[in-house]
Design a protein around this motif. Structure first.
Motif, PDB file in Angstrom:
ATOM      1  N   LEU A 220      29.208 -32.246  59.663  1.00 51.33           N
ATOM      2  CA  LEU A 220      30.129 -32.811  58.690  1.00 51.33           C
ATOM      3  C   LEU A 220      31.490 -33.101  59.326  1.00 51.33           C
ATOM      4  CD1 LEU A 220      29.296 -30.563  55.598  1.00 51.33           C
ATOM      5  CD2 LEU A 220      28.841 -33.007  55.818  1.00 51.33           C
ATOM      6  N   SER A 221      31.963 -32.181  60.147  1.00 50.25           N
ATOM      7  CA  SER A 221      33.262 -32.366  60.799  1.00 50.25           C
ATOM      8  C   SER A 221      33.242 -33.576  61.715  1.00 50.25           C
ATOM      9  CB  SER A 221      33.643 -31.109  61.588  1.00 50.25           C
ATOM     10  OG  SER A 221      33.797 -29.993  60.730  1.00 50.25           O
ATOM     11  N   GLU A 222      32.155 -33.739  62.455  1.00 54.50           N
ATOM     12  CA  GLU A 222      32.046 -34.878  63.366  1.00 54.50           C
ATOM     13  C   GLU A 222      31.940 -36.199  62.620  1.00 54.50           C
ATOM     14  OE1 GLU A 222      28.712 -33.868  65.764  1.00 54.50           O
ATOM     15  OE2 GLU A 222      29.852 -32.507  67.088  1.00 54.50           O
ATOM     16  N   SER A 223      31.511 -36.134  61.364  1.00 54.33           N
ATOM     17  CA  SER A 223      31.393 -37.361  60.565  1.00 54.33           C
ATOM     18  C   SER A 223      32.713 -37.756  59.919  1.00 54.33           C
ATOM     19  CB  SER A 223      30.329 -37.176  59.478  1.00 54.33           C
ATOM     20  OG  SER A 223      30.819 -36.334  58.440  1.00 54.33           O
ATOM     21  N   GLY A 224      33.736 -36.915  60.069  1.00 58.01           N
ATOM     22  CA  GLY A 224      35.041 -37.238  59.502  1.00 58.01           C
ATOM     23  C   GLY A 224      35.429 -36.403  58.305  1.00 58.01           C
ATOM     24  N   VAL A 225      34.602 -35.390  57.971  1.00 59.38           N
ATOM     25  CA  VAL A 225      34.919 -34.488  56.869  1.00 59.38           C
ATOM     26  C   VAL A 225      35.109 -33.086  57.465  1.00 59.38           C
ATOM     27  CG1 VAL A 225      34.197 -33.556  54.634  1.00 59.38           C
ATOM     28  CG2 VAL A 225      33.511 -35.864  55.292  1.00 59.38           C
ATOM     29  N   PRO A 226      36.339 -32.718  57.810  1.00 58.37           N
ATOM     30  CA  PRO A 226      36.580 -31.409  58.432  1.00 58.37           C
ATOM     31  C   PRO A 226      36.020 -30.279  57.554  1.00 58.37           C
ATOM     32  CG  PRO A 226      38.565 -32.754  58.484  1.00 58.37           C
ATOM     33  CD  PRO A 226      37.588 -33.467  57.604  1.00 58.37           C
TER      34      PRO A 226
END
Length: 286
Positions: A220-226
């Protein structure tokens, strides 16, 4: 291009404004049109209080029937006219809040049946957790809301009587197929852009559960949602309520009711308990 709509379900309760404001935010986030849906129950008529027990004879019966039909027709017309004005006000509110396209639909019948008819056109349904009838009965969760969540095969965003734009969500993650599909929803949807998240798993701690949480949070973080994660022990409902406070989350994401009678016995009540105990918007996934 996805042409499905955000269906904002409204009645004449105090929840309508919150639903409208939430729908406006969702529309801006995911760039989708809003349709305000107001369902008028065909059995909306209340007793007039008049005593017709003295009406006897064929002519009297016919006159009484005509009178009752006329009265029902007038009440239905009044409900339609009031409904149109009500929907126009909410539509204008949404446009004023920056929604590019907002429409309205007035339908006769139950809200659940109307939603099922519109299901293929629906991207997400937004519903107040209570409505006119549950306000009168002091129910924590309205029967209509509960029935809609159980019936629809679409995400449902349940709203309390006030709405503020959420900045952080708490995801009730248990490693099940429903929660994994929920992760895919977060990854694919623009609804969560600009937000931060926390994955919260309840239960006995084990290496496999922590590893799964870590992997999902990283994705999720790598997708832009920290996203961070937490694994806690104890009662699910209590831990989720504490988690909302600890992580300062103002939106809850969780799996909803299941159709299996056995699973509903164990898990359906947890959904209801969570909704009763929280006032933040709750995105319920199927």
């Amino acid at each position: 291009m996805d042409e499905r709509k955000i269906v904002a379900c409204v009645d004449r309760s105090k929840y309508a404004t919150a639903v409208a404001d939430c729908a406006s935010w969702v529309s801006r986030q995911i760039n989708a049109p809003v349709e305000f849906l107001h369902a008028i129950d065909r059995h909306l008529e209340q007793g007039s209080g008049e005593d017709h027990s003295g009406a006897i004879g064929f002519d009297a019966q016919e006159n009484l029937l005509n009178k009752l039909l006329s009265s029902d027709s007038e009440k239905t017309k009044k409900a339609r006219d009031q409904g149109r004005l009500f929907l126009n006000e909410l539509r204008k509110r949404a446009l004023d809040h920056g929604v590019a396209q907002a429409d309205s639909r007035l339908r006769h019948g139950t809200l659940v049946n109307c939603l099922l008819e519109l299901q293929n056109e629906t991207r997400i349904a937004i519903i107040g957790r209570r409505g006119e009838t549950s306000e009168a009965s002091n129910r924590d969760i309205g029967r209509t809301f509960e029935a809609a969540v159980r019936a629809l095969n679409k995400p449902v965003l349940g709203i309390h009587d006030e709405f503020k734009v959420p900045a952080r969500f708490l995801f009730a993650f248990d490693g099940s197929a429903v929660s994994k599909r929920g992760v895919e929803t977060v990854l694919q949807s623009q609804l969560f852009k600009g937000m931060k998240g926390t994955l919260l798993m309840c239960g006995e701690k084990n290496n496999s559960g922590i590893k799964l949480l870590e992997e999902v949070a990283q994705t999720l973080s790598e997708s832009g949602v920290p996203t961070e994660f937490s694994h806690v022990q104890g009662d699910v409902v209590s831990q989720m309520i504490q988690g909302l406070e600890i992580h300062q989350a103002d939106m809850l994401v969780m799996g909803a009711y299941t159709h299996s009678p056995l699973r509903k016995l164990f898990f359906g009540s947890k959904t209801e308990d969570m909704l009763r105990a929280t006032k933040v918007p709750a995105l319920l996934l199927r």
